[in-house]
Design a protein around this motif. Structure first.
Motif, short mmCIF file in Angstrom:
data_model
loop_
_atom_site.label_atom_id
_atom_site.label_comp_id
_atom_site.label_asym_id
_atom_site.label_seq_id
_atom_site.Cartn_x
_atom_site.Cartn_y
_atom_site.Cartn_z
N ALA A 6 -75.31 -88.85 25.56
CA ALA A 6 -75.94 -87.56 25.86
C ALA A 6 -75.35 -87.06 27.19
O ALA A 6 -75.74 -87.60 28.03
CB ALA A 6 -77.33 -87.71 25.81
N ASP A 8 -73.93 -83.53 29.35
CA ASP A 8 -73.42 -82.07 29.17
C ASP A 8 -72.11 -81.78 29.55
O ASP A 8 -71.68 -80.72 29.19
CB ASP A 8 -74.62 -81.36 30.02
N ALA A 29 -72.47 -90.35 17.82
CA ALA A 29 -72.73 -89.06 18.14
C ALA A 29 -72.41 -88.71 19.59
O ALA A 29 -73.07 -89.69 20.40
CB ALA A 29 -74.18 -88.50 17.74
N VAL A 31 -73.47 -85.81 22.19
CA VAL A 31 -74.27 -84.44 22.38
C VAL A 31 -74.43 -83.98 23.89
O VAL A 31 -74.18 -85.10 24.87
CB VAL A 31 -75.52 -84.74 21.65
N ASP A 33 -77.28 -82.19 25.04
CA ASP A 33 -78.60 -81.74 25.29
C ASP A 33 -79.55 -82.55 24.93
O ASP A 33 -79.43 -83.43 24.11
CB ASP A 33 -79.17 -80.32 25.31
N ASP A 35 -82.49 -82.00 22.95
CA ASP A 35 -82.92 -81.96 21.70
C ASP A 35 -81.80 -82.51 20.77
O ASP A 35 -82.27 -83.08 19.83
CB ASP A 35 -82.91 -80.42 21.31
N ALA A 36 -80.60 -82.37 21.18
CA ALA A 36 -79.35 -82.97 20.17
C ALA A 36 -79.42 -84.30 20.29
O ALA A 36 -79.35 -85.18 19.40
CB ALA A 36 -78.25 -82.29 20.61
N LEU A 37 -79.81 -84.87 21.37
CA LEU A 37 -79.90 -86.59 21.61
C LEU A 37 -80.88 -86.83 20.63
O LEU A 37 -80.94 -87.82 20.01
CB LEU A 37 -80.49 -86.68 23.13
N SER A 39 -82.36 -85.57 17.99
CA SER A 39 -81.70 -85.40 16.54
C SER A 39 -80.95 -86.62 16.27
O SER A 39 -80.85 -87.26 15.21
CB SER A 39 -81.21 -84.17 16.47
N ALA A 40 -80.14 -86.89 17.01
CA ALA A 40 -78.87 -88.01 16.80
C ALA A 40 -79.39 -89.17 16.62
O ALA A 40 -79.16 -89.93 15.81
CB ALA A 40 -77.83 -87.69 18.19
N GLU A 43 -81.06 -89.42 13.47
CA GLU A 43 -80.27 -89.83 12.17
C GLU A 43 -79.55 -90.72 12.40
O GLU A 43 -79.28 -91.69 11.24
CB GLU A 43 -79.24 -88.53 12.35
#
Length: 214
Positions: A6, A8, A29, A31, A33, A35-37, A39-40, A43
């Motif tokens: 994670a 930027d 993954a 990412v 930001d 939020d994406a962290l 989610s990753a 998942e």
């Protein structure tokens, strides 16, 4: 290891991904930001998350906030805070809760790639990896908190009002005490914070800075 990165900065994110892949690890993954962290991690369930502290939208402490939230949700997830900055308050929360599998390294001080990968391996196995400068600042912040803990509740009230910029008279009005009583409290604060009279520094300003830093 299976990792989530994670970060930027697209260049650094890509560089870390390639570097880790070259050493046989799998970045599941990458990412940019918090939020994406989240989610990753949900998942892919990686072994370790490499997390920059300052990410969108405000570029202040999104990364370390995300790390703390993930720590609660995935207690076995290893995480490495990898940043140019030291954020002592949130780092203390992260490290004192369950320090196993947590690291904090400074980007500018990582000069040995193999040592960096070794740190990730150690974190994945439940160990820790802390930059000496991070340790020094955490200890310094801890000492400041202990020093402020020696203040009485009324002295802390006075110091808080000092930090807001109030004069002694205004502090007295706010606490319903005389200005002379406020002066006595401030004198006690200076003693407890080890701030003797000085020609080179303003004790009131230094006391407020100590309060804000803690």
């Amino acid at each position: 290891m299976r990792l989530v990165v994670a970060e930027d900065s697209a260049i650094l994110r890509h560089g870390l991904t390639q570097l880790l892949a070259m050493r046989g690890h799998h970045v599941v993954a990458a990412v940019g930001d918090g939020d994406a962290l989240a989610s990753a991690v949900a998942e892919h369930r990686p072994d370790v998350a490499v997390i920059d502290i300052r990410m969108p939208p405000t570029h202040t402490d999104e990364g370390v906030r995300a790390a703390i939230a993930l720590r609660h949700e995935y207690p076995t997830l290893g995480m490495l805070l990898f940043s140019q900055y030291i954020e002592t308050s949130f780092a203390t929360t992260l490290l004192t809760g369950k320090p196993e599998g947590v690291g904090y390294l400074l980007k500018d001080r990582v000069t040995d790639i193999d040592a960096f990968v070794d740190a990730l391996t150690r974190i994945a196995a439940g160990g820790t990896a802390l930059d000496p400068e991070v340790v020094a600042q955490l200890l310094r912040a801890s000492r400041q908190r202990k020093t402020l803990a020696s203040l009485s509740p009324r002295e802390r009230d006075v110091l808080a009002l000092m930090a807001e910029g109030h004069s002694n008279a205004a502090i007295g009005d706010a606490l319903t005490v005389t200005e002379r009583a406020v002066e006595k409290h401030i004198a006690h604060i200076f003693v407890k914070l080890d701030l003797p009279p000085s020609d080179t520094r303003h004790r009131r300003v230094v006391a407020v800075l100590l309060y804000l830093q803690a």
